[in-house]
Design a protein around this motif. Structure first.
Motif, PDB file in Angstrom:
ATOM      1  N   ALA A 365       0.938  -1.256   0.018  1.00 45.23           N
ATOM      2  CA  ALA A 365       0.129   0.048  -0.121  1.00 45.23           C
ATOM      3  C   ALA A 365       0.732   1.353  -0.124  1.00 45.23           C
ATOM      4  O   ALA A 365       1.889   1.320   0.522  1.00 45.23           O
ATOM      5  N   ALA A 366       0.560   2.266  -0.694  1.00 44.45           N
ATOM      6  CA  ALA A 366       1.151   3.389  -0.910  1.00 44.45           C
ATOM      7  C   ALA A 366       1.320   4.137   0.333  1.00 44.45           C
ATOM      8  O   ALA A 366       0.160   4.233   0.926  1.00 44.45           O
ATOM      9  N   PRO A 367       2.260   5.075   0.489  1.00 39.74           N
ATOM     10  CA  PRO A 367       2.133   6.157   1.711  1.00 39.74           C
ATOM     11  C   PRO A 367       1.516   7.171   1.383  1.00 39.74           C
ATOM     12  O   PRO A 367       0.947   7.540   0.262  1.00 39.74           O
ATOM     13  N   SER A 368       0.667   7.843   2.470  1.00 39.38           N
ATOM     14  CA  SER A 368      -0.004   9.190   2.307  1.00 39.38           C
ATOM     15  C   SER A 368       0.903  10.381   2.093  1.00 39.38           C
ATOM     16  O   SER A 368       2.131  10.494   2.726  1.00 39.38           O
ATOM     17  N   GLU A 369       0.371  11.205   1.381  1.00 43.03           N
ATOM     18  CA  GLU A 369       1.084  12.477   1.278  1.00 43.03           C
ATOM     19  C   GLU A 369       0.348  13.820   2.021  1.00 43.03           C
ATOM     20  O   GLU A 369       0.830  14.978   2.145  1.00 43.03           O
ATOM     21  N   VAL A 370      -0.542  13.084   2.838  1.00 41.27           N
ATOM     22  CA  VAL A 370      -1.236  14.001   3.731  1.00 41.27           C
ATOM     23  C   VAL A 370      -0.450  14.346   5.235  1.00 41.27           C
ATOM     24  O   VAL A 370      -0.028  13.313   5.596  1.00 41.27           O
ATOM     25  N   PRO A 371      -0.086  15.680   5.439  1.00 41.06           N
ATOM     26  CA  PRO A 371       0.891  15.700   6.669  1.00 41.06           C
ATOM     27  C   PRO A 371       0.266  15.107   7.842  1.00 41.06           C
ATOM     28  O   PRO A 371      -0.730  15.079   8.115  1.00 41.06           O
ATOM     29  N   GLY A 372       1.400  14.377   8.479  1.00 38.35           N
ATOM     30  CA  GLY A 372       0.952  13.714   9.821  1.00 38.35           C
ATOM     31  C   GLY A 372       0.357  12.243   9.709  1.00 38.35           C
ATOM     32  O   GLY A 372       0.281  11.734  10.756  1.00 38.35           O
TER      33      GLY A 372
END
Length: 708
Positions: A365-372
């Protein structure tokens, strides 16, 4: 996968007495009643009645209709009635409980819950539970934040249950009871002298923890509670931040439980942790959210569990009651539990050990680009059976209903992310397909013990998940600022909403008083979460703002800035539609599926439902969104309503998927039918409540039978 307690035996007993534990080579003659939500404690939605069969189903006619008389604009009925001792027990749009003569539909009694539990707006209830021993007979149901016990013969409250016949569900959750929102939309299961119950809680923060609880059927006393958000040092606490239970919520079992009474195991599917779409404040896998739990029904001991989504930010709740099945594997009979998902998959586990019957694969699963935000690096999906819904929304699947519709959705599609399951939420917008409602939904599956086939209806609707910064609340705050922080994500900054799912708030004064709006804000309704944490002053200020546009300062204590506050919200529950309001994807938009659980194959798939206006223009059988499940019978039939737009009840050949019969309903049958026998006749009854996707609301129960 973790388990403890009952070992790893996988064979069913030679003479299964448990309702819901039939076998493909065994005559299932004991499924003749409908005394439990879903037909039996195992949720099989199967009837061995066969007076109605393939040869005569075309002759079905309306046997009786009962009009509840309390439908209102936007109301729904999702109730699967139960039938005990010649009486049919059900609920109405305004959460009255009714008892009807099962043969004639005549009203025997009606019970209206206390005024504080009467819904201010749309309310959902999927049924009631029954318990009887000796001379005592009780009906249990939930309205508002109370669990009620009624005398089954008279409808009067059981005075020795809780306080004057009811128990406050807000109690015992490690929170101030006045500050939490708790409901129970799906009935619990009865095991001995216990009523085991899940709950509905807020999907935004603050939210109550989703504890699974068992109440004494006589006294209402809380006998045990399983904490789905663990306390410190409890199993699973390491998958949450320190002290999470004090300020986080969700992980609740709202979709319904299944019971293996002989083994004493209750199977509990849970939903996501709150807030559904951002988890920067809940680092970790968040066990027991998005988990199928097998608990000792008498003691709450965890036997085994399986977490399907780690650190969920896609609202991928387990959406349906589990189904207890018995299958033949390598010449042996295996008692199993099948669990549907919103993503269109079926997980199948051995009931005792929790071992999967088909391989489960880890998908990166890809990582998120939303901070935090820190997402799990992989997620599990079953290798078999194949998914019963399409998995990735691609450009070649865009609607071609008209050239204009295609061009409009193409332009929007190219601005979105659409890479399939577990694509992270994003600021530009991520396609969730199947959407937030599934795939599978709360209607659940029907299992045929004669053939080993599992039947499930499915939605094929893309939705858009778009992350937005959450406006900070200034001090002192104003009502408008509070609206922008807590309401605009769904209803829009301009209060225009996204009708029909998210109503506009620009003319609420035409339909609601200030008191009614305040009640809706406090208690919630439909998809709208409750906000009891805001306090009286903030609620009143919001109500005035919505009625008149008056903006005034809000008490900072009422507005609140607690530790659960997150920096991001979403742009709303946004279906991906073309400019005319039809799905942006090519049909089918809804399907009915037969899945062979022994071979791990899909046996057949047919479109389910149509838009009347498209059918009239020569575009039939597109399928539509559908809510409510199927029932299957020994007469070779599968009955289902469910479809949002065409208001029809249908019967299919369970072996082939051929449509054999259909009939119009007064409103959409967004509920699961019940099948029973009374006065020598086999009946099929469904709640016709409508109200989905802007369709007209209704308030009737319609029973079909063969002519006398």
């Amino acid at each position: 996968m973790r388990r403890t307690g009952l070992g790893i035996g996988i064979f069913c007993l030679l003479l299964p007495a448990l309702a819901g534990s039939g076998c493909a080579d065994e005559p299932p003659g004991h499924y003749r009643t409908w005394e439990v939500y879903g037909g039996d404690a195992g949720g099989t939605r199967y009837s061995s009645l066969h007076q109605i069969d393939r040869s005569n189903v075309a002759g079905l006619e309306v046997a009786w209709v009962y009009q509840t008389g309390d439908a209102f604009e936007g109301s729904e009925m999702q109730c699967n009635p139960i039938v005990v001792g010649g009486l049919l027990y059900a609920t109405t749009p305004r959460l009255r409980v009714i008892a009807l003569d099962a043969a004639t539909g005549e009203l025997r009694w009606s019970y209206d819950p206390a005024s504080e539990d009467a819904p201010a707006g749309k309310a959902r209830n999927r049924g009631v539970a029954y318990w009887g021993e000796g001379e005592e007979r009780r009906i249990f149901f939930a309205a508002g934040h109370h669990l009620y016990a009624l005398d089954a013969a008279s409808g009067r409250p059981a005075e020795d249950f809780g306080r004057a016949g009811r128990v406050d569900l807000r109690q015992g959750l490690d929170r101030d009871p006045e500050s939490v929102f708790v409901r129970a939309t799906t009935p619990g299961v009865v095991h001995g002298d216990l009523l085991i119950l899940g709950s509905l809680v807020n999907e935004t923060l603050p939210a109550a923890p989703g504890d699974i609880r068992a109440f004494d059927v006589r006294s209402g006393e809380l006998r045990w509670s399983f904490r789905t958000i663990p306390r410190p040092a409890e199993f699973g606490a390491e998958t949450w931040p320190e002290g999470a239970r004090g300020y986080l919520g969700g992980a609740n079992s709202w979709a319904g439980l299944a019971l293996d009474a002989e083994r004493g195991i209750v199977y509990c599917p849970t939903g996501s942790a709150a807030f559904d779409f951002y988890g920067g404040n809940r680092a970790g896998d968040n066990l027991f959210a998005n988990t199928l739990l097998a608990l000792d029904a008498g003691s709450r001991q965890r036997i085994w569990h399986f977490q399907a989504v780690r650190h969920d930010v896609w609202d991928r709740d387990f959406p349906a009651q589990p189904t207890l099945v018995t299958l033949r594997r390598e010449g042996r009979r295996v008692d199993a539990v099948a669990q549907l998902t919103k993503s269109g998959h079926v997980f199948v586990f051995d009931r005792e050990s929790g071992e999967p019957l088909f391989p489960i694969e880890e998908h990166a699963a890809a990582p998120s680009e939303v901070p935090g935000e820190r997402l799990a690096g992989s997620q599990p999906l079953p290798a078999m059976p194949p998914p019963f819904a399409r998995q990735v929304f691609t450009e070649d699947m865009l609607t071609r209903r008209t050239p204009g519709a295609h061009q409009a959705v193409l332009e929007q599609f190219r601005s979105l992310r659409s890479q399939g399951q577990f694509t992270p939420p994003s600021f530009e917008g991520t396609v969730i397909f199947p959407g937030f409602d599934g795939g599978a939904e709360w209607g659940g599956a029907a299992f045929d013990p004669e053939t080993g086939l599992l039947y499930v209806n499915s939605n094929e609707m893309p939705w858009i998940l778009k992350v937005l910064p959450r406006p900070p609340l200034e001090r002192p705050a104003t009502a408008q600022q509070l609206y922008q922080r807590d309401c605009a994500a769904c209803h829009g900054a301009d209060r225009a909403g996204s009708p029909p799912e998210i109503p506009a708030l620009t003319a609420v004064s035409e339909d609601y008083s200030a008191g009614e709006i305040a009640a809706l804000i406090r208690e919630g309704g439909g998809r709208m979460p409750a906000a009891p944490h805001l306090g009286t002053g903030a609620v009143q200020a919001l109500a005035e703002f919505l009625l008149s546009g008056r903006d005034r300062p809000v008490d900072p204590e009422g507005a609140g800035a607690p530790p659960f506050q997150v920096p991001y919200t979403i742009a709303g529950y946004d279906k991906f539609l073309d400019p005319d309001g039809y799905p942006a994807v090519e049909p089918p938009w809804g399907t009915l599926n037969a899945i062979d659980l022994e071979r791990g194959e899909i046996r057949w798939t047919v479109p389910l439902g149509e838009f009347p206006e498209l059918a009239a223009a020569g575009v039939p059988t597109t399928g539509t969104e559908n809510y409510g499940g199927p029932v299957v019978t020994a007469g070779g039939l599968l009955f289902i309503g469910a479809t949002n737009h065409d208001r029809k009840m249908r019967a299919f050949d369970k072996a082939s998927g051929e449509l054999l019969w259909e009939a119009g309903l007064p409103a959409g049958g967004n509920a699961t039918p019940a099948v029973y026998e009374a006065a020598g006749r086999q009946f099929v009854v469904i709640a016709a409540g409508g109200g989905k996707s802007g369709s007209p609301s209704g308030g009737s129960y319609v029973a079909f039978a063969l002519p006398r």
